[in-house]
Design an enzyme around this catalytic site. Structure first.
Site, PDB file in Angstrom:
ATOM      1  N   ALA A 144       0.883  -1.177   0.000  1.00  0.00           N
ATOM      2  CA  ALA A 144       0.000   0.000   0.000  1.00  0.00           C
ATOM      3  C   ALA A 144       0.919   1.226   0.000  1.00  0.00           C
ATOM      4  O   ALA A 144       2.147   1.083  -0.071  1.00  0.00           O
ATOM      5  CB  ALA A 144      -0.907  -0.039   1.217  1.00  0.00           C
TER       6      ALA A 144
ATOM      7  N   MET B 100       2.185   3.377   2.108  1.00  0.00           N
ATOM      8  CA  MET B 100       3.311   3.454   3.049  1.00  0.00           C
ATOM      9  C   MET B 100       4.407   2.463   2.671  1.00  0.00           C
ATOM     10  O   MET B 100       5.593   2.794   2.672  1.00  0.00           O
ATOM     11  CB  MET B 100       2.837   3.157   4.482  1.00  0.00           C
ATOM     12  CG  MET B 100       1.995   4.213   5.115  1.00  0.00           C
ATOM     13  SD  MET B 100       2.888   5.736   5.475  1.00  0.00           S
ATOM     14  CE  MET B 100       3.948   5.256   6.844  1.00  0.00           C
TER      15      MET B 100
ATOM     16  N   ALA C 289      -2.824  -3.225  10.469  1.00  0.00           N
ATOM     17  CA  ALA C 289      -2.714  -3.741  11.837  1.00  0.00           C
ATOM     18  C   ALA C 289      -3.885  -4.672  12.136  1.00  0.00           C
ATOM     19  O   ALA C 289      -4.986  -4.475  11.634  1.00  0.00           O
ATOM     20  CB  ALA C 289      -2.698  -2.576  12.824  1.00  0.00           C
TER      21      ALA C 289
ATOM     22  N   SER D 146       6.178   7.167  11.844  1.00  0.00           N
ATOM     23  CA  SER D 146       5.325   8.342  11.694  1.00  0.00           C
ATOM     24  C   SER D 146       5.814   9.237  10.569  1.00  0.00           C
ATOM     25  O   SER D 146       6.994   9.273  10.253  1.00  0.00           O
ATOM     26  CB  SER D 146       5.285   9.147  12.992  1.00  0.00           C
ATOM     27  OG  SER D 146       4.484  10.305  12.794  1.00  0.00           O
ATOM     28  N   GLY D 147       4.843   9.959  10.019  1.00  0.00           N
ATOM     29  CA  GLY D 147       5.180  10.943   8.989  1.00  0.00           C
ATOM     30  C   GLY D 147       4.336  10.791   7.744  1.00  0.00           C
ATOM     31  O   GLY D 147       4.551  11.490   6.756  1.00  0.00           O
TER      32      GLY D 147
ATOM     33  N   LYS E  31       4.602   4.814  19.708  1.00  0.00           N
ATOM     34  CA  LYS E  31       3.875   5.324  18.526  1.00  0.00           C
ATOM     35  C   LYS E  31       2.412   5.630  18.887  1.00  0.00           C
ATOM     36  O   LYS E  31       1.853   6.637  18.471  1.00  0.00           O
ATOM     37  CB  LYS E  31       3.950   4.311  17.369  1.00  0.00           C
ATOM     38  CG  LYS E  31       3.153   4.742  16.141  1.00  0.00           C
ATOM     39  CD  LYS E  31       3.699   6.023  15.524  1.00  0.00           C
ATOM     40  CE  LYS E  31       2.786   6.811  14.623  1.00  0.00           C
ATOM     41  NZ  LYS E  31       1.810   6.233  13.794  1.00  0.00           N
TER      42      LYS E  31
ATOM     43  N   HIS F 203       2.408   8.829  20.655  1.00  0.00           N
ATOM     44  CA  HIS F 203       2.575   9.888  19.645  1.00  0.00           C
ATOM     45  C   HIS F 203       1.208  10.229  19.044  1.00  0.00           C
ATOM     46  O   HIS F 203       0.839  11.393  18.894  1.00  0.00           O
ATOM     47  CB  HIS F 203       3.543   9.407  18.563  1.00  0.00           C
ATOM     48  CG  HIS F 203       3.536  10.219  17.297  1.00  0.00           C
ATOM     49  ND1 HIS F 203       2.518  10.121  16.355  1.00  0.00           N
ATOM     50  CD2 HIS F 203       4.400  11.141  16.816  1.00  0.00           C
ATOM     51  CE1 HIS F 203       2.764  10.953  15.362  1.00  0.00           C
ATOM     52  NE2 HIS F 203       3.902  11.575  15.609  1.00  0.00           N
ATOM     53  N   ASN F 204       0.456   9.206  18.719  1.00  0.00           N
ATOM     54  CA  ASN F 204      -0.846   9.446  18.103  1.00  0.00           C
ATOM     55  C   ASN F 204      -1.834  10.081  19.082  1.00  0.00           C
ATOM     56  O   ASN F 204      -2.681  10.876  18.680  1.00  0.00           O
ATOM     57  CB  ASN F 204      -1.415   8.146  17.526  1.00  0.00           C
ATOM     58  CG  ASN F 204      -0.740   7.787  16.208  1.00  0.00           C
ATOM     59  OD1 ASN F 204       0.385   8.205  15.947  1.00  0.00           O
ATOM     60  ND2 ASN F 204      -1.411   7.009  15.381  1.00  0.00           N
TER      61      ASN F 204
ATOM     62  N   GLU G 115      -0.998  13.539  18.831  1.00  0.00           N
ATOM     63  CA  GLU G 115      -1.484  13.992  17.503  1.00  0.00           C
ATOM     64  C   GLU G 115      -2.972  14.337  17.572  1.00  0.00           C
ATOM     65  O   GLU G 115      -3.398  15.400  17.118  1.00  0.00           O
ATOM     66  CB  GLU G 115      -1.213  12.858  16.502  1.00  0.00           C
ATOM     67  CG  GLU G 115      -1.760  13.057  15.102  1.00  0.00           C
ATOM     68  CD  GLU G 115      -1.515  11.804  14.239  1.00  0.00           C
ATOM     69  OE1 GLU G 115      -0.349  11.387  14.102  1.00  0.00           O
ATOM     70  OE2 GLU G 115      -2.496  11.237  13.715  1.00  0.00           O
ATOM     71  N   TYR G 116      -3.754  13.447  18.161  1.00  0.00           N
ATOM     72  CA  TYR G 116      -5.198  13.691  18.289  1.00  0.00           C
ATOM     73  C   TYR G 116      -5.450  14.975  19.090  1.00  0.00           C
ATOM     74  O   TYR G 116      -6.311  15.791  18.735  1.00  0.00           O
ATOM     75  CB  TYR G 116      -5.881  12.526  19.019  1.00  0.00           C
ATOM     76  CG  TYR G 116      -6.327  11.357  18.173  1.00  0.00           C
ATOM     77  CD1 TYR G 116      -5.472  10.744  17.271  1.00  0.00           C
ATOM     78  CD2 TYR G 116      -7.616  10.840  18.307  1.00  0.00           C
ATOM     79  CE1 TYR G 116      -5.883   9.646  16.525  1.00  0.00           C
ATOM     80  CE2 TYR G 116      -8.040   9.751  17.562  1.00  0.00           C
ATOM     81  CZ  TYR G 116      -7.171   9.147  16.680  1.00  0.00           C
ATOM     82  OH  TYR G 116      -7.595   8.065  15.953  1.00  0.00           O
TER      83      TYR G 116
ATOM     84  N   ARG H 106     -17.631   7.527  49.719  1.00  0.00           N
ATOM     85  CA  ARG H 106     -17.373   6.086  49.507  1.00  0.00           C
ATOM     86  C   ARG H 106     -17.505   5.329  50.816  1.00  0.00           C
ATOM     87  O   ARG H 106     -18.033   4.228  50.891  1.00  0.00           O
ATOM     88  CB  ARG H 106     -15.975   5.877  48.916  1.00  0.00           C
ATOM     89  CG  ARG H 106     -15.824   6.377  47.504  1.00  0.00           C
ATOM     90  CD  ARG H 106     -14.387   6.201  47.015  1.00  0.00           C
ATOM     91  NE  ARG H 106     -14.054   4.804  46.797  1.00  0.00           N
ATOM     92  CZ  ARG H 106     -13.089   4.155  47.438  1.00  0.00           C
ATOM     93  NH1 ARG H 106     -12.371   4.770  48.340  1.00  0.00           N
ATOM     94  NH2 ARG H 106     -12.862   2.889  47.162  1.00  0.00           N
TER      95      ARG H 106
ATOM     96  N   HIS I 159     -15.953   1.866  52.490  1.00  0.00           N
ATOM     97  CA  HIS I 159     -14.717   1.648  51.722  1.00  0.00           C
ATOM     98  C   HIS I 159     -13.473   2.163  52.446  1.00  0.00           C
ATOM     99  O   HIS I 159     -12.377   2.005  51.951  1.00  0.00           O
ATOM    100  CB  HIS I 159     -14.837   2.321  50.349  1.00  0.00           C
ATOM    101  CG  HIS I 159     -15.864   1.673  49.470  1.00  0.00           C
ATOM    102  ND1 HIS I 159     -15.738   0.383  49.018  1.00  0.00           N
ATOM    103  CD2 HIS I 159     -17.051   2.116  48.989  1.00  0.00           C
ATOM    104  CE1 HIS I 159     -16.788   0.064  48.273  1.00  0.00           C
ATOM    105  NE2 HIS I 159     -17.610   1.109  48.251  1.00  0.00           N
TER     106      HIS I 159
HETATM  107  C1  6PG Z   1       1.552   9.150  11.631  1.00  0.00           C
HETATM  108  C2  6PG Z   1       0.070   8.990  11.832  1.00  0.00           C
HETATM  109  C3  6PG Z   1      -0.503   7.785  11.178  1.00  0.00           C
HETATM  110  C4  6PG Z   1      -1.959   7.526  11.478  1.00  0.00           C
HETATM  111  C5  6PG Z   1      -2.861   8.596  11.043  1.00  0.00           C
HETATM  112  C6  6PG Z   1      -4.342   8.236  11.068  1.00  0.00           C
HETATM  113  O1  6PG Z   1       2.226   9.289  12.652  1.00  0.00           O
HETATM  114  O2  6PG Z   1       2.022   9.138  10.495  1.00  0.00           O
HETATM  115  O3  6PG Z   1      -0.179   8.893  13.219  1.00  0.00           O
HETATM  116  O4  6PG Z   1       0.241   6.661  11.592  1.00  0.00           O
HETATM  117  O5  6PG Z   1      -2.319   6.386  10.809  1.00  0.00           O
HETATM  118  O6  6PG Z   1      -2.666   9.743  11.760  1.00  0.00           O
HETATM  119  O7  6PG Z   1      -4.850   8.020  12.335  1.00  0.00           O
HETATM  120  P1  6PG Z   1      -6.431   8.079  12.546  1.00  0.00           P
HETATM  121  O8  6PG Z   1      -7.053   7.411  11.359  1.00  0.00           O
HETATM  122  O9  6PG Z   1      -6.727   7.346  13.797  1.00  0.00           O
HETATM  123  O10 6PG Z   1      -6.769   9.529  12.576  1.00  0.00           O
END
Ligand code: 6PG
Length: 470
Positions: free
Chosen positions: A11, A13, A75, A127-128, A181, A184-185, A188-189, A444, A450
């Site tokens: 794919a 990546m 995954a 990541s990236g 990782k 990291h996400n 990111e969120y 409690r 408790h």
């Molecule tokens: C990265 C991203 C990546 C992740 C997307 C989508 O570090 O390159 O974290 O690995 O797949 O951000 O994540 P969601 O679909 O959960 O938004």
């Protein structure tokens, strides 16, 4: 061909990573479940030191020992399916890397399962996005150290180069690579949600269109908020829809998807007993956004008066900027705390300053704040959340008043800002020497015996509260 690496899964990546390895002089043999995809890729990649295998057996024959395989498949079950195929063909000492967003517990399980065959398994957070994969990702490998030693040279060569070296380092034992990782996400969120809230503030508070909001993000990108996600946001906001000529963002359905890593980060924090409200709020905000039809119905039933900010526009924007800075700082504080506790409970041995160094370039959360946070952790590696460090606190203190004003406006204007409000709750909660948890303890004990502890005496106590008690 005596290939250095077998890459499974073509794919976007996988393709880009194969090209990256090949460009760095490694001989790569690629394999994909569907042969058409492999053929198409080879045609388009012609010239690079790449070859293809069309069966797992051919792939294994193509590699020199110890064989090094990189799985770039979805995954979950697909990873186990590939392992089932490959494991019987491999020999002791061979190394299999999983570059997908796998759950760290699955990675632990696979490490054990492969070890029973004398094989090594590494969970490699990557990541990236697709551009990172091609031109330099941030790499977070974890698992058996001797397996890392067998692939380190390759990973260092393809990683992004930050101002403190290649963005790849050993993250620790077991599932550490995928745990890092996932964390990291989680960040990111949180940052994405914080940015979206600031944008909502600009739209709802000042009525500015996407182009003008892009200008604000471009300006912020010159200061402390300089980050890949800030710059990306400005670019996204400027993009116009080809058909309508309108800003494309206006035409996009406001229901955010998620593939699971953010949710896992929040779940892990709950399991490990670490308060990570901002990471969690960002996941919940995506989940809530998904109920678009319900929201539309309720919007008509529960209108809320619009309210302009009291401050002049420039001051209001400065408050939003302070708020977003606090979201970023709170998200990192929570995430680093989570990493510290995971490393302690799971025995990873993760060096969090190295984690931050690896996040300096190539990854989605790369930001000007990172070298500052790294410096603090190198000075004081034991600080779980950085909140003991005076320089971190100075940055928080400077931005608290503006962030509070931004949130005050948001609450009054009916604009939800869960990342900002949880960031403030977190920082204010951690700053408060006494919280009302004494009352929770009393409750409690009153309804369930408790027990509680006292501030003036050691020991554990129970009280018969009153005859009316439940
Ligand atoms: C990265 C991203 C990546 C992740 C997307 C989508 O570090 O390159 O974290 O690995 O797949 O951000 O994540 P969601 O679909 O959960 O938004």
């Amino acid at each position: 061909m005596n290939a250095d690496l077998g890459l499974i899964g073509l794919a976007a990546m996988g393709q880009n990573l194969a090209l990256n390895f090949a460009q760095k002089g490694f001989r790569v043999c690629v394999y994909n479940r569907t042969p058409e995809q492999t053929r198409a890729f080879l045609e388009q990649a012609g010239g690079e030191p790449l070859c293809a295998a069309y069966t797992p057996e051919d792939l294994v024959r193509c590699l020199h020992p110890p064989r090094r395989l990189l799985l770039m498949v979805r995954a979950g079950a697909a990873v186990d399916e590939v392992l089932e195929q490959m494991v019987p063909l491999l020999a002791p000492g061979d190394v299999v890397m999983d570059g997908g967003n796998s759950h760290y517990a699955e990675t632990e399980r696979r490490i054990q399962a492969l070890a029973a065959h004398g094989l090594f398994f590494l969970g490699v957070g990557i990541s990236g996005g697709t551009a990172g994969a091609r031109w330099g990702p941030s790499l977070m490998p974890g698992g058996p150290l001797e397996a890392y030693a067998a692939v380190e040279d390759m990973l260092l060569r393809i990683a992004a180069i930050g101002d403190a070296g290649p963005c790849c380092a050993y993250m620790g034992r077991g599932g550490a690579g995928h745990f890092v990782k996932m964390t990291h996400n989680g960040i990111e969120y949180a940052i994405m949600q914080g940015i979206a809230e600031a944008y909502d503030g600009m739209r709802a508070g000042l009525g500015i269109p996407p182009d003008a909001a892009a200008e604000v993000f471009e300006r912020w990108n010159q200061g402390s908020l300089q980050a890949y996600l800030t710059e990306l946001t400005a670019r996204v906001l400027r993009h116009r829809d080809r058909e309508t000529g309108e800003p494309l963002v206006e035409r996009i359905l406001d229901a955010a998807e998620q593939k699971g890593t953010g949710r896992w980060a929040a779940q892990s924090a709950l399991e490990l007993g670490i308060p990570a409200p901002t990471l969690t709020a960002a996941v919940i905000a995506r989940t809530l956004s998904f109920y678009k039809a319900d929201r539309e119905r309720i919007a008509a039933l529960l209108p809320w008066p619009e309210r302009a900010p009291a401050a002049p526009p420039e001051e209001f924007l400065a408050d939003l900027e302070d708020g977003l800075n606090l979201v970023v700082l709170a998200a990192f504080s929570q995430a680093l705390w989570l990493l510290s506790e995971a490393s302690r409970q799971y025995g990873y041995g993760t060096d969090r300053a190295e984690v931050l160094r690896v996040w300096r370039a190539g990854c989605i959360i790369r930001a000007r704040w990172i070298p500052f946070l790294e410096e603090i952790l190198r000075e004081d590696p034991e600080d779980p959340h950085l909140l003991f460090h005076p320089r971190f606190l100075a940055q928080v203190r400077e931005r608290l008043p503006g962030a509070v004003r931004a949130l005050q406006w948001a609450l009054e204007a009916g604009v939800p800002m869960p990342a900002l409000s949880t960031a403030l709750d977190y920082l204010q909660g951690m700053r408060r020497a006494r919280l009302p948890a004494n009352l929770i303890q009393a409750q409690r004990d009153a309804f369930g015996a408790h027990t509680y502890r006292r501030i003036d005496r050691p020991g554990v106590f129970h009280t018969e509260w009153s005859a009316q008690g439940g």
